[in-house]
Every structure is written in C-alpha cells, then in structure tokens.
Design an enzyme around this catalytic site. Structure first.
Site, short mmCIF file in Angstrom:
data_model
loop_
_atom_site.label_atom_id
_atom_site.label_comp_id
_atom_site.label_asym_id
_atom_site.label_seq_id
_atom_site.Cartn_x
_atom_site.Cartn_y
_atom_site.Cartn_z
N TYR A 121 0.86 -1.19 0.00
CA TYR A 121 0.00 0.00 0.00
C TYR A 121 0.90 1.23 0.00
O TYR A 121 1.76 1.37 0.87
CB TYR A 121 -0.87 -0.05 1.26
CG TYR A 121 -1.79 1.11 1.52
CD1 TYR A 121 -3.07 1.15 0.99
CD2 TYR A 121 -1.40 2.15 2.37
CE1 TYR A 121 -3.95 2.19 1.28
CE2 TYR A 121 -2.27 3.19 2.66
CZ TYR A 121 -3.53 3.20 2.11
OH TYR A 121 -4.40 4.24 2.40
N ARG A 152 11.74 -17.82 37.95
CA ARG A 152 12.84 -17.03 38.50
C ARG A 152 12.71 -16.91 40.02
O ARG A 152 11.63 -16.65 40.55
CB ARG A 152 12.82 -15.63 37.87
CG ARG A 152 13.80 -14.63 38.46
CD ARG A 152 15.22 -14.90 38.03
NE ARG A 152 16.08 -13.78 38.33
CZ ARG A 152 17.40 -13.80 38.20
NH1 ARG A 152 17.99 -14.89 37.74
NH2 ARG A 152 18.13 -12.73 38.48
N GLY A 189 13.92 -7.82 33.70
CA GLY A 189 15.19 -7.21 34.00
C GLY A 189 16.17 -7.32 32.85
O GLY A 189 15.80 -7.15 31.69
N GLU A 221 -0.70 3.64 10.06
CA GLU A 221 -2.16 3.66 9.85
C GLU A 221 -2.79 4.91 10.46
O GLU A 221 -3.94 4.91 10.89
CB GLU A 221 -2.83 2.40 10.43
CG GLU A 221 -2.26 1.09 9.96
CD GLU A 221 -2.59 0.77 8.52
OE1 GLU A 221 -3.07 1.66 7.81
OE2 GLU A 221 -2.34 -0.38 8.11
#
Length: 388
Positions: free
Chosen positions: A131, A275, A347, A371
């Site tokens: 486009y 974690r 992190g 857009e």
C-alpha cells in the site's frame, strides 16, 4: 494462546466457525511462524515462502468476495486472525494485514475486469501486495501528496516517490495514491502498479527499530508507465479509496498490538514462575503480582474494546470510524505499554534478543505511528465528538 483470549472472546459469543478460524490461525502461527520469528528478525529476512503458505488457508483475501478466491469474512473474524498471527510475530501479521488492505481495495473499488485480473493471484498469495500512500513530505497530511500521474495515450505516466512502504521490492503489486488533478483530496486517484512496470524502482532497505523481517523502502516512479486500465474507480476517487481502507487497517494493526502484547505477558508469566530471588519465586512478591494484574486488566479491556469496534465496522454503524480510531489509539498504546512492562519485569534478560520480549517492544512501537499516528486518531475522535 492462553485462556485469557478465550475468556474475552466469549463476551462476543463467537460461533463455531469463528472459533475454528481463530484456532486455525493460532495453529499456523505456532507451527510456521513462532519458531522462526527471532531468526527472521536477526537476519532481516523477508519470509515470502511462509507468507505464501497463508494463501491456501484463506488469509490472502480475508474480507474479499469468494468469487475470486476470497474468504468473505468479517472484520471481527479478521481481528481474531491478526491477533493470533501476531502472538507469534507482529511484523509477520502486519504484512498480512497490509496485503489484505490492498486486496480489499481492489475488491471494493475495482471493476469486474480488474477484480478478475488481480484478485485470484492476490487471494492465493501468488502475488504479494503493498500500500503506497505516504511520501517524504506528506505523512499525516495525506491529501498533500505530490506523486503525479499524467494520462498519455493508453497509459498513465507516474513521477514521484513514496516513503516507508512495507514490502517494497518484495511485493508484486502496489496500490499507489497519485495526483491526477488539482491540489487537495479531490485531485487524488488510485492506480494499481505491477512490479515490472517500466520506470519503477526501489530505494535501499531502511535500517529501522523494529519490523526487521519486513523490507521498508522508498518506491520511486521515474516516467513509470502503467496501463490506464489499472486506475480504480476513475480519476479523483483515490483519497476516498485510501481512507476507506484505513478503518479496517487500524483495527488490524490494533489486533497485531494485542497479540504481541499477549505474547509478552505470557513470557513474563512464565519467567516469573521460574525465577527466584531472595529465596522465593518472584511471582510471590506482591508488587510484581500487582503489576501482572494491571497488565492483564489493561489487555482484557483493550481486547473487548477492539472486538466491539470490529463488530461496529461489520454492522456499518454510523460511528464505526470513530470507534476504529479510538480502538487503534487505545489498543496500540496499551499493547506497547504492556510489552514494555514485561521487558522491565524480566530485568536484564528482557533486554536480550533470545528471550523475545525486546523484539516485541521494538515491533509494537511503530503501531502507534502507522495507519495514522495516535495523535491523528485523537483528531478524528475529537472531530466526531464536537463536529467540524
């Protein structure tokens, strides 16, 4: 995708066919896109082969009529597809959206000869499409474009340059907004330009922040000859054609933000469950739980808003344009913020390419610009509220 997507889609009572469409897109994205997304990004590789695989699935003409190979689906269906694809790679999904915007323009505004000539190869993904509206000196002010087309015998001769064109050099067909008349929107027309048109060339691939798997180049016209029969809807209709495609395009790019942000949240949830810090999994810390709760709430609000806007466009509601602008602004802002929060949660690992979140942050940032920038979305919303 996770159960959060299913929970919010149930608010719109998706039928069996819509759920099948959603599951098909999710399966393709998980199998063919997600495993390759980081590699495509790292190598700046345009995966034309995988993009073309979406054609047999009906994704080359999602809302194109079925007599030319289209799927004849609605805008809510499309949103479900783009959300699913972007969970694997927002840049991949965004290109499929751009291609569909061009196919839809030809389907809606082309004559029967043009539809039969272009659309079977576009809906099958044998041809890819780009486009071309933005120019170096006209972005938000699209009506100020300068690329000119002059009638010469049975051809139009084009001169000018388009800027920031996704797929440029890789696509086979370009829907180009050109000036055939006086200044202003009424002097703009739309011409479909094939890649092999004499006088058509492309600039260097831009070095950009995100969307690395898509080429982004200038499209350059130097006495470029295009058959006059490639003009859509007559001279002067181009600005309306360009704007008509943008409401749906805005919903699609919002869906791409939504899927990408959902992927970032999913990655953050997995990381937080694995974690450990100070003797506990970090998802046991209340401060982090609150952040995750906010990310989930904001994504669900964005999802419901987007689906509502898509439903309005499907129903051709009088305020569908305003809702498309509101959804584009809200969902792309929310999507970027959620992805950015996910990066922070990981992190230092969030900053590493192999974890995938920094790519999502880079890819989603441009959704707030293209857009129609989110500032322009505010202009559209305000005008709808107070009149002009």
């Amino acid at each position: 995708m996770d159960a959060a997507v299913d929970a919010s889609t149930s608010q719109f009572e998706l039928n069996e066919e819509q759920r099948a469409i959603q599951e098909m897109a999710q399966a393709f994205a998980a199998d063919r896109v997600a495993p390759n997304a980081l590699d495509w990004d790292r190598r700046k590789h345009f995966p034309a082969d995988v993009i073309r695989e979406t054609g047999p699935l009906g994704l080359g003409g999602i809302y194109v009529r079925d007599d030319v190979g289209g799927s004849a689906l609605g805008r809510l269906d499309a949103v479900l597809i783009f959300e699913a694809l972007s969970h694997a790679d927002p840049a991949f999904s965004s290109f499929i959206s751009i291609h569909n915007m061009v196919a839809s323009m030809i389907d809606r505004f082309g004559n029967e000869e043009q539809r039969q000539r272009f659309l079977p190869k576009l809906t099958s993904m044998e041809w890819l499409a780009s486009y071309c509206l933005t120019e170096p000196s006209s972005g938000s002010d699209a009506a100020a474009l300068k690329t000119r087309a002059v009638k010469s015998g049975g051809d139009y001769v084009l001169n000018g340059t388009k800027q920031f064109i996704s797929g440029a050099g890789d696509s086979d067909v370009y829907a180009v907004m050109v000036r055939t008349g006086a200044d202003g929107p009424k002097g703009i027309s739309t011409i479909v330009v094939p890649k092999d048109a004499p006088g058509l060339s492309f600039g260097a691939n831009e070095h950009k922040m995100g969307w690395h798997m898509q080429s982004t180049r200038q499209v350059i016209f130097e006495d470029c000859k295009v058959p006059a029969e490639n003009l859509l809807s007559g001279e002067g209709a181009g600005f309306g054609i360009a704007m008509a495609g943008l409401d749906g395009g805005r919903l699609n790019i919002a869906a791409c933000s939504l899927g990408g942000a959902q992927s970032a949240l999913d990655k953050a949830l997995t990381y937080a469950a694995e974690r450990k810090a100070f003797g506990s999994k970090i998802n046991q810390f209340q401060a982090l739980q609150f952040r995750l709760a906010d990310m989930e709430t904001e994504l669900q609000a964005a999802r419901i808003f987007l689906y509502a806007a898509a439903s309005k466009l499907d129903r051709k509601a009088p305020d569908a344009g305003k809702w498309s602008a509101m959804a584009k602004r809200f969902v792309t802002d929310t999507g970027f913020n959620v992805a950015n929060d996910a990066l922070q949660l990981l992190g230092g690992y969030g900053y590493l390419h192999d974890y995938g979140i920094e790519k999502l942050v880079r890819d989603l940032r441009v959704h707030q610009i293209l857009e129609g920038t989110n500032e322009i979305m505010r202009v559209i919303i305000a005008r709808a509220l107070i009149g002009r």
